[in-house]
Scaffold this motif. Structure first.
Motif, short mmCIF file in Angstrom:
data_model
loop_
_atom_site.label_atom_id
_atom_site.label_comp_id
_atom_site.label_asym_id
_atom_site.label_seq_id
_atom_site.Cartn_x
_atom_site.Cartn_y
_atom_site.Cartn_z
N TRP A 1 -7.61 -3.51 -15.58
CA TRP A 1 -6.95 -4.86 -15.28
C TRP A 1 -6.58 -4.98 -14.27
N ALA A 2 -6.81 -5.97 -13.35
CA ALA A 2 -6.34 -6.22 -12.04
C ALA A 2 -5.81 -7.58 -11.73
N PRO A 3 -4.84 -7.93 -12.11
CA PRO A 3 -4.61 -9.43 -11.71
C PRO A 3 -4.37 -10.03 -10.24
N PHE A 4 -4.22 -8.98 -9.31
CA PHE A 4 -4.08 -9.27 -8.10
C PHE A 4 -5.09 -8.65 -7.25
N GLN A 5 -5.50 -9.11 -6.06
CA GLN A 5 -6.50 -8.61 -5.00
C GLN A 5 -5.79 -7.67 -4.29
N ALA A 6 -6.27 -6.32 -4.44
CA ALA A 6 -5.67 -5.24 -3.33
C ALA A 6 -6.66 -5.32 -2.47
N THR A 7 -6.11 -4.56 -1.31
CA THR A 7 -7.02 -4.24 0.03
C THR A 7 -6.85 -2.54 0.64
N LEU A 8 -7.97 -2.14 0.92
CA LEU A 8 -8.03 -0.93 1.41
C LEU A 8 -8.35 -0.86 2.81
N TYR A 9 -7.50 -0.25 3.64
CA TYR A 9 -7.72 -0.75 5.05
C TYR A 9 -8.26 0.84 5.60
N TYR A 10 -9.33 0.87 6.42
CA TYR A 10 -10.03 2.09 6.85
C TYR A 10 -10.33 1.81 8.38
N ALA A 11 -10.29 2.87 8.97
CA ALA A 11 -10.40 2.79 10.54
C ALA A 11 -11.97 2.50 10.66
N GLU A 12 -12.25 1.39 11.41
CA GLU A 12 -13.46 1.15 11.84
C GLU A 12 -13.94 1.72 13.08
N GLY A 13 -15.22 2.40 13.12
CA GLY A 13 -15.69 3.16 14.11
C GLY A 13 -15.51 4.70 13.97
#
Length: 239
Positions: free
Chosen positions: A124-136
Motif C-alpha cells: 500500500w503506497a499512498p505517496f508517489q516515490a522517486t528513484l533517481y538513477y544515473a542516465e548514461g
C-alpha cells in the motif's frame, strides 16, 4: 539432528527480520519506538507496515511457534497463541483508538487497505516515490530498467540529472512524503519494497544496520561506488 537445527535457526532468523525491520522503520521513518512512553511522531506505513499492520506481533508469533516446533515445547507454541489473543484483543482496540486520534484520515485509509495478520502481496503506497538513477551509466540504466519491468507500486524512475535540488553521488530514493532521501544500497532496498512481498522481504534484510553497510562496501569494491552526477540546469530540464 544438527541439520534440522541449522535449517530451523535460519528460518527463525527470517521470521525475526520482519520484526527487526518493523522496529527499524519506527525509528527511521516514525522517529519513535514501539514503547507507549516514546511513540512515533508520524504514522509509519512503509517497510513491513506497507504489507502488514502488525508486523512485530506477526514476527513474534512466528518465532514462538517456530521455537516451539524446533524445541518440541508446547508452552512456547502456546505463548505464540497468547500473543495473538492479546494483540487481537486489548492491543488492537487500544492502539486503534490512539492512532486514529493522532493521525486521523491517513490512519483510517491505511487500516482499510492493510490487514493486521494476513500480508498483502503488493504494498500500500499512498505517496508517489522517486528513484533517481544515473542516465548514461550502463549498469545504472540496466538496474533502472529491471526495477521498471517489475511494475513497482507508486514509484517513478527519473534520471539523477533531473533531481530538483542537488547533484547526486549514488542511486537515490525519495519517498515523496517528506521523509529523508536514502541512497546506495538503501535506495535499492526501498525500491524493492515497492514491488511485492518477496522482494520487499529481501529489501528489509538488506536495510538492517550493519548488514546494509557491509553490502554497500561490497558493491563499492565491485565497481558500484559513488559517482557524481551533475544536475541539469532548470532551463535544460524545462526544454
Amino acid at each position: 539432528p544438527t541439520v534440522v537445527t541449522l535449517i530451523g535457526v535460519q528460518v527463525l532468523f527470517l521470521f525475526a527480520v520482519i520484526g527487526l525491520s518493523a522496529v527499524q522503520e519506527l525509528a527511521v521513518r516514525g522517529r519513535g519506538t514501539p514503547l507507549p512512553q516514546d511513540p512515533t511522531l508520524r504514522l509509519v506505513y512503509s517497510g513491513p507496515y506497507a504489507y502488514l499492520a502488525n508486523p512485530m506481533q506477526v514476527s513474534m508469533v512466528l518465532l514462538l511457534f517456530g521455537l516451539g516446533v524446533l524445541m518440541g515445547s508446547m508452552p512456547l507454541a502456546g505463548a505464540g497463541l497468547m500473543v495473538i489473543v492479546f494483540s487481537a484483543g486489548l492491543a488492537e482496540w487500544h492502539e486503534g483508538l490512539v492512532l486514529e486520534e493522532r493521525f486521523g484520515a491517513l490512519y483510517v485509509a491505511w487500516r482499510q487497505q492493510v490487514r493486521p495478520w494476513l500480508p498483502r502481496w503488493r504494498p500500500w503506497a499512498p505517496f508517489q516515490a522517486t528513484l533517481y538513477y544515473a542516465e548514461g551509466c550502463t549498469p545504472c540504466e540496466g538496474l533502472a530498467r529491471w526495477v521498471r519491468n517489475q511494475r513497482p507500486v507508486g514509484l517513478q524512475l527519473v534520471p539523477a540529472q533531473d533531481h530538483p535540488e542537488r547533484d547526486l553521488l549514488r542511486l537515490t530514493y525519495d519517498p515523496g512524503d517528506g521523509s529523508p532521501e536514502e541512497d546506495g544500497v538503501l535506495a535499492l532496498a526501498r525500491a524493492m519494497e515497492r514491488i511485492h512481498l518477496g522482494y520487499a522481504a529481501l529489501g528489509w534484510l538488506m536495510r538492517l544496520p550493519g548488514l546494509s553497510g557491509f553490502i554497500q562496501v561490497v558493491v563499492d569494491v565491485c565497481g558500484g561506488g559513488p559517482m557524481r552526477v551533475s544536475r541539469r540546469s532548470t532551463a535544460t530540464i524545462k526544454d
